[in-house]
Write a protein that holds these residues in place. Sequence first.
Motif, PDB file in Angstrom:
ATOM      1  N   GLU A  56       0.815  -1.219   0.000  1.00  0.00           N
ATOM      2  CA  GLU A  56       0.000   0.000   0.000  1.00  0.00           C
ATOM      3  C   GLU A  56       0.850   1.270   0.000  1.00  0.00           C
ATOM      4  N   GLY A  57       1.916   1.265  -0.804  1.00  0.00           N
ATOM      5  CA  GLY A  57       2.753   2.438  -0.955  1.00  0.00           C
ATOM      6  C   GLY A  57       3.857   2.572   0.068  1.00  0.00           C
ATOM      7  N   TYR A  58       3.979   1.635   1.000  1.00  0.00           N
ATOM      8  CA  TYR A  58       5.012   1.695   2.030  1.00  0.00           C
ATOM      9  C   TYR A  58       6.075   0.630   1.769  1.00  0.00           C
ATOM     10  N   TYR A  91       7.413   5.865   2.879  1.00  0.00           N
ATOM     11  CA  TYR A  91       6.284   5.941   1.957  1.00  0.00           C
ATOM     12  C   TYR A  91       6.830   6.278   0.571  1.00  0.00           C
ATOM     13  N   GLY A  93       4.625   5.680  -2.299  1.00  0.00           N
ATOM     14  CA  GLY A  93       3.464   5.986  -3.126  1.00  0.00           C
ATOM     15  C   GLY A  93       3.107   4.867  -4.086  1.00  0.00           C
ATOM     16  N   ASN A  94       2.524   5.251  -5.189  1.00  0.00           N
ATOM     17  CA  ASN A  94       2.063   4.300  -6.191  1.00  0.00           C
ATOM     18  C   ASN A  94       3.235   3.891  -7.084  1.00  0.00           C
ATOM     19  N   VAL A  95       3.728   2.681  -6.898  1.00  0.00           N
ATOM     20  CA  VAL A  95       4.902   2.197  -7.627  1.00  0.00           C
ATOM     21  C   VAL A  95       4.604   0.845  -8.262  1.00  0.00           C
ATOM     22  N   LYS A 115       8.632   3.862 -10.735  1.00  0.00           N
ATOM     23  CA  LYS A 115       7.464   4.681 -10.464  1.00  0.00           C
ATOM     24  C   LYS A 115       6.415   4.433 -11.545  1.00  0.00           C
ATOM     25  N   GLU A 118       1.349   8.537 -13.419  1.00  0.00           N
ATOM     26  CA  GLU A 118      -0.100   8.676 -13.275  1.00  0.00           C
ATOM     27  C   GLU A 118      -0.663   9.468 -14.439  1.00  0.00           C
TER      28      GLU A 118
END
Length: 128
Positions: A56-58, A91, A93-95, A115, A118
């Motif tokens: 979850e981004g972590y 954190y 993020g969205n990776v 990454k 987006e």
Amino acid sequence: MSLLPERFYLDSFFNDFLDEKTTAMKCDIYEKDNNYHVEMDIPGFNKEDISIDLNEGYLTVEATKGEDKEEKDKNYIRRERSYGKIKRQFYVGNVDVDNTKAEFHNGTLKIVIPKITEKETKKLINID
């Protein structure tokens, strides 16, 4: 030479928050070629002692070292090498979790996390 104790001024106030477990895993995090790069020093551990988790981004890096059971007959004068678990979490993020790569060599862990670019979801709507 200073006559005041080291912890007298607030500039050393934050030293209390840096415990041995945190400083044992010093790291650099940078961005290059649309990837996050994490370079972390974890001396004294083997590759098998380290686990890396992306959830979850972590990003969580954890290293565990057990105490040698065969050393019970030793009478230590000084013992500074610690045993147990150390952990760092960041954190990111969205990776792209599926294409994340890691390698461990000579006490340094290197993680490359791609990454995800987006898509632009914002649109300006003209008024008629």
